[in-house]
Design an enzyme around this catalytic site. Structure first.
Site, mmCIF file in Angstrom:
data_model
loop_
_atom_site.group_PDB
_atom_site.id
_atom_site.type_symbol
_atom_site.label_atom_id
_atom_site.label_comp_id
_atom_site.label_asym_id
_atom_site.label_seq_id
_atom_site.Cartn_x
_atom_site.Cartn_y
_atom_site.Cartn_z
ATOM 1 N N HIS A 370 -15.279 -7.994 9.055
ATOM 2 C CA HIS A 370 -14.898 -7.983 7.945
ATOM 3 C C HIS A 370 -14.565 -8.870 7.009
ATOM 4 C CE1 HIS A 370 -14.421 -3.357 9.118
ATOM 5 N NE2 HIS A 370 -14.061 -4.003 10.145
ATOM 6 N N LYS A 561 -5.693 -2.698 -5.174
ATOM 7 C CA LYS A 561 -6.454 -3.435 -3.941
ATOM 8 C C LYS A 561 -5.158 -4.437 -3.619
ATOM 9 C CE LYS A 561 -10.003 -4.449 -6.234
ATOM 10 N NZ LYS A 561 -11.327 -4.393 -5.431
ATOM 11 N N ARG A 562 -5.393 -5.095 -2.243
ATOM 12 C CA ARG A 562 -4.469 -6.014 -1.955
ATOM 13 C C ARG A 562 -4.470 -7.338 -2.948
ATOM 14 N NH1 ARG A 562 -1.806 -5.525 3.108
ATOM 15 N NH2 ARG A 562 -0.974 -7.571 2.371
ATOM 16 N N LYS A 567 -9.667 -11.648 -4.800
ATOM 17 C CA LYS A 567 -10.176 -10.265 -5.656
ATOM 18 C C LYS A 567 -9.754 -10.661 -7.098
ATOM 19 C CE LYS A 567 -8.652 -7.771 -1.550
ATOM 20 N NZ LYS A 567 -9.695 -6.872 -1.134
ATOM 21 N N THR A 669 -14.139 -0.870 -0.776
ATOM 22 C CA THR A 669 -14.276 0.543 -0.305
ATOM 23 C C THR A 669 -13.548 1.361 -1.766
ATOM 24 O OG1 THR A 669 -12.527 0.426 1.203
ATOM 25 C CG2 THR A 669 -14.606 0.526 1.998
ATOM 26 N N LYS A 673 -14.617 5.028 -3.896
ATOM 27 C CA LYS A 673 -13.939 6.216 -4.131
ATOM 28 C C LYS A 673 -13.916 6.293 -5.651
ATOM 29 C CE LYS A 673 -11.198 4.518 -0.381
ATOM 30 N NZ LYS A 673 -9.822 3.537 -0.003
HETATM 31 C C1 26Q Z 1 -5.084 -10.992 11.541
HETATM 32 C C2 26Q Z 1 -4.237 -11.782 12.446
HETATM 33 C C3 26Q Z 1 -2.907 -11.750 12.182
HETATM 34 C C4 26Q Z 1 -2.284 -10.668 11.393
HETATM 35 C C5 26Q Z 1 -3.125 -10.071 10.515
HETATM 36 C C6 26Q Z 1 -4.546 -10.164 10.680
HETATM 37 C C7 26Q Z 1 -5.384 -9.309 9.679
HETATM 38 C C8 26Q Z 1 -4.951 -7.856 9.328
HETATM 39 C C9 26Q Z 1 -5.786 -7.269 8.444
HETATM 40 C C10 26Q Z 1 -6.466 -9.889 8.968
HETATM 41 C C11 26Q Z 1 -7.226 -9.029 8.294
HETATM 42 C C12 26Q Z 1 -6.911 -7.845 7.982
HETATM 43 C C13 26Q Z 1 -7.578 -6.921 7.047
HETATM 44 C C14 26Q Z 1 -8.827 -7.153 6.598
HETATM 45 C C15 26Q Z 1 -9.577 -6.244 5.622
HETATM 46 O O1 26Q Z 1 -8.981 -4.962 5.239
HETATM 47 N N1 26Q Z 1 -10.660 -6.518 5.320
HETATM 48 C C16 26Q Z 1 -11.323 -5.591 4.525
HETATM 49 O O2 26Q Z 1 -12.262 -4.753 5.004
HETATM 50 C C17 26Q Z 1 -12.764 -3.726 4.467
HETATM 51 C C18 26Q Z 1 -13.377 -2.858 5.195
HETATM 52 O O3 26Q Z 1 -14.498 -3.214 5.765
HETATM 53 C C19 26Q Z 1 -13.860 -4.345 3.348
HETATM 54 O O4 26Q Z 1 -14.243 -3.474 2.320
HETATM 55 C C20 26Q Z 1 -13.069 -5.560 2.506
HETATM 56 O O5 26Q Z 1 -14.073 -6.241 1.718
HETATM 57 C C21 26Q Z 1 -12.393 -6.386 3.502
HETATM 58 O O6 26Q Z 1 -11.532 -7.279 2.656
#
Ligand code: 26Q
Length: 823
Positions: A370, A561-562, A567, A669, A673
């Site tokens: 991702h 978004k975050r 972004k 995503t 929406k």
């Molecule tokens: C990893 C290690 C330790 C703590 C936290 C994490 C961690 C947690 C969540 C790393 C990444 C995430 C989330 C990532 C994320 O949401 N990525 C998004 O995924 C979407 C679905 O595929 C995409 O549409 C987005 O582009 C992408 O940024």
């Protein structure tokens, strides 16, 4: 409770005609289950009574689905994810079970309204953002398609933090979402699993004289499952999301116990229970925290044991078909321990040989990536691993040795290649590369949008792509139209269904039947009326949460978004400052009134993201209090953006901001929406924007900025200061920012941001895209002035959104990766 018991007699399933009419059921639950005065006006009780009544109606289909899956010995899929961002469940269940009229009616008899009652449910915020919400949309689509897919995750006691804004700054508060209980879960203590941590490995000879390894002296903890129903859309299917809670074993340290330290021995329990206490709130770049690794291992070990135990129940110790009849989809590398853990379970516990075990593992693991940010790829220190998961480390070393040997044999003399693809990043503090481990252990590796997959193949994973091109594939993300159109936008749902019927709810491609109606003036008018009503709801919500008034005459321009540098919320703010400058200068000819909303959470440790939040709030403060801007420009930072907020924001949005630096957003995503709800997109050629533009038609999309390859080129000789100096508007934007217009009381506050923008190493090349963005926004402005044209484009966007249903995405996973059929 008598009803539920009656429904199963002698193990046979009976029809649930024991259930009475909805008003009677609500009445019964209010009086008997909840023991409250039926004259109560507290919506919480009505929420609970409704949830209980709906749950009773889910039960039968849930049992039947389990029964059907367990008797048909077909292939099953297990979706492993550290996050499931479900949001609220009541309305979703009501819709999917077709109980809308019944529950509404039932509540009316008590003088209550469903819209108010559903608000009493806490969001299940067990995810950070895109990746977690994707998992939730996928479960919905799997149930819609009747696929035998189980979600496996963690039952965090505290979900994503609650964001408050104090003096313009983000303040985090805990999200104790289980405070009032959770009516959607059922504890299944009989399926509790044991998970090991720490200890060491030792060699021993088994009874056949075979040298084997085992994990000795480990600490044990328990994983207790809680099941949540995932109802399909009007199809009698109810799948399961199984969430694990950590608990201590009752095996106390006997030494301590006997020495009279009973309280100390019992308090050890706390340590174990920490593991499922809280979701980590950073959505990129790992931070190496021990507890996070424990969570990852805890989820994977418990889930794999669960699947294996069920397998052994049905097949005994014959694993010859296990790989063929199971698939584990890894949602990013977070559950990547599944690769060595399944090896361990097969070899150590079930006594398989290495080669046999490896062939099973590599036939049933599939990995979804991702991210394109190299710094966000997970790595865990070998030191930490050897302490916490010693047996897994041994297995990873062995996988690596075999990998390097095979690659060396095929590429003699290429030591650089070996170093690049090694699962271990060498150095003073060696690390395990979790993405590489996932690629090596999986038969499928997929990206989440076409561009993303292409860039993975030519960039981050190019060595592996050359080794195993057949593993790599694309699965462009999607979102469920049931939540993101039907449920959140009932007025538009009604209009669409009046016009083209309801097929689109389970087959979104058929929404293309709307396209001809873009030319129908009367339909356009009805379309606009729905948007207006949704803008009113949006505006009320903004007023309630921020005190700021959004006039429905204005264009609603939204970025939610975050908060992340890539972004580029900052780019959005720079444009707002530009509009403000024009207003102050009296240059407002043809300017359409705009209300700009930005919302999203910053990771608590991400300083720059938090400064961006503060900047948005400060700019908003200045703009909203300047009388000259009153009729032309408003801006707010929307606090605590979450699933249930998007359900109100999305239908009322007219302009969707998808403005990441090209080549950085894997998919996005939110963009989908908004498209379904008739917003137009202003965006770069990044992630799924590219496909959105292809489907919508270039003429229905506001494109700007460098593409991914141009970004890479630009970085080679990037001189933002030259661009700033050479462009009067940009010079002026930087000037007001740097003069402290937005931070009168706190000089230097935004210096980190402005110096970043001016830095020739700015990774996000924001200034490089600013002129093009301002110009595209001017085109947006002019288009909006022609409302007939805007509405036509809006209808065409929704009509062309069929591809972005997660039903389509899941059908592709099912056909191309999982090879599973509906049950
Ligand atoms: C990893 C290690 C330790 C703590 C936290 C994490 C961690 C947690 C969540 C790393 C990444 C995430 C989330 C990532 C994320 O949401 N990525 C998004 O995924 C979407 C679905 O595929 C995409 O549409 C987005 O582009 C992408 O940024």
């Amino acid at each position: 409770m008598a009803d539920a018991a009656d429904a199963t007699i002698g193990g046979a399933l009976m029809s649930d005609d024991v259930l009475k009419s909805m008003p009677e059921e609500l009445h019964r639950h209010l009086l008997y289950t909840l023991s409250c005065d039926k004259l109560t006006e507290d919506p919480t009780y009505y929420y609970q009574a409704s949830a209980l009544a709906v749950r009773d109606r889910i039960s039968q289909a849930w049992r039947a689905t389990k029964q059907a899956v367990s008797t048909s010995d077909t292939k099953r899929v297990h979706y492993l994810s550290l996050e499931f961002l479900l949001g609220r469940s009541l309305n979703n269940a009501i819709q999917n079970l077709d109980l809308d009229a019944a529950v509404k009616d039932g509540l009316h008899k008590f003088g209550m309204h469903l819209e108010e009652v559903v608000e009493a449910e806490h969001d299940a915020g067990l995810g950070n953002g895109g990746l977690g919400r994707l998992a939730a949309c996928f479960l919905d689509s799997c149930a819609n398609l009747k696929l035998p897919v189980t979600g496996y995750g963690i039952r965090y006691e505290y979900g994503m933090f609650h964001q408050k804004i104090e003096s313009g700054r983000q303040v985090e508060a805990p999200d104790h979402w289980l405070r009032d209980g959770n009516l959607w879960e059922i504890e299944r203590p009989e399926d509790t699993r044991k998970v090991h941590l720490y200890g060491h490995t030792e060699r021993y000879y088994d009874q056949d004289g075979q040298l084997r390894s085992r994990w000795a002296n480990a600490q044990n903890l328990l994983a207790v499952p809680y099941d949540m129903p995932i109802p399909g859309y009007k199809n009698n299917t109810v799948n399961t999301l199984r969430l694990w809670k950590a608990a201590a074993t009752d095996e106390f340290d006997l030494n301590e116990f006997n020495a009279g330290s009973y309280p100390e021995a019992v308090s050890e329990k706390n340590n174990a229970e920490q593991i499922s206490m809280v979701l980590y709130p950073n959505d990129s770049s790992e931070n190496g925290k021990q507890l996070r690794l424990k969570q990852q291992y805890f989820l994977t070990s418990a889930s794999l044991q669960d699947v294996l135990a069920d397998w052994v129940d049905r097949h005994g110790e014959d694993f010859s078909k296990f790989g063929e009849l199971n698939c584990f989809q890894l949602n990013d590398t977070h559950p990547a321990c599944a690769v060595p853990e399944l090896m361990r379970l097969l070899i150590d516990e079930h006594k398989l040989e290495w080669d046999e075990a490896w062939s099973i593992v590599t036939s049933c693991m599939a990995y979804t990536n991702h991210t394109l940010l190299p710094e966000a790829l997970e790595r865990w220190s070998v030191g930490l691993f050897s302490q916490m998961l010693p047996r897994l480390l041994e297995i990873i070393f062995e996988i690596n040795e075999r990998l390097l040997k095979a690659v060396a044999a095929a590429n003699p003399g290429d030591n650089e290649l070996l170093k690049r693809i090694s699962l271990i990043e060498e150095g003073d503090h060696p690390h395990i590369r979790m993405a590489y481990l996932s690629i090596v252990g999986s038969f499928s590796v997929n990206g989440v949008a076409q561009l993303h997959t292409d860039l993975l193949k030519e960039g981050l994973f190019s060595d592996f792509y050359k080794l195993w091109p057949e593993k790599f594939n694309n699965k462009t993300n999607g979102v469920t139209q049931r939540r993101w159109l039907s449920h959140c936008n009932p007025k538009l749902k009604g209009l669409i269904s009046d016009a083209i019927g309801t097929t689109w709810e389970s087959d979104l491609e058929s929404i293309s039947d709307l396209a001809p109606l873009a030319e129908d003036a009367e339909f356009r008018q009805r379309w606009a009326a729905v948007k207006l009503a949704n803008k009113q709801r949006f505006s009320d919500y903004v007023k309630e949460n921020t005190g700021v008034e959004f006039s429905t005459n204005a264009m609603f321009d939204v970025q939610v978004k975050r908060i992340h540098e890539y972004k580029r919320q900052l780019l959005n703010v720079l444009h707002v400052i530009h509009l403000y400058n024009r207003i102050v200068a009296g240059d407002t000819q043809g300017m359409v009134p705009r209300c700009v909303l930005i919302g999203g959470k910053a990771a608590p440790g991400y300083h720059l993201a938090k400064v961006i939040v503060k900047l948005v709030n400060n700019v908003a403060e200045v703009v909203n209090n300047d009388d000259r801007a009153k009729d032309l420009l408003k801006m707010v930072f929307f606090p605590n953006y979450r699933v249930s907020a998007m359900e109100i924001i999305c239908p009322g949005t007219e302009l969707s901001e998808q403005i990441s630096t090209a080549g950085k957003e894997a998919s996005g995503t939110g963009n989908m929406k908004f498209m379904m709800n008739g917003a137009l997109t202003i965006g770069t050629l990044d992630g799924a924007n590219i496909e959105i533009r292809e489907k919508a038609g270039a003429e229905n999309f506001f494109l700007f900025g460098l593409d991914a390859h141009e970004v890479a080129e630009t970085k080679k000789a990037y001189n933002p200061n030259e661009i700033i100096a050479g462009d009067e508007d940009i010079r002026r934007i930087m000037e007001v920012l740097e003069q402290g217009t937005f931070n009168r009381d706190e000089p230097g506050l935004f210096e980190v941001l402005t110096s970043g923008l001016r830095n020739s190493h700015d990774q996000w090349v924001t200034i490089a895209d600013l002129r093009s963005y301002i110009d595209a926004q001017a085109v947006v402005n002019d288009t909006y002035r022609d409302q007939e044209k805007w509405n036509r484009m809006s209808i065409l966007n929704a009509a062309n959104s069929g591809w972005f249903s997660s039903d389509r995405t899941i059908q592709q996973y099912a056909d191309e990766i999982w090879k599973v059929k509906p049950v």
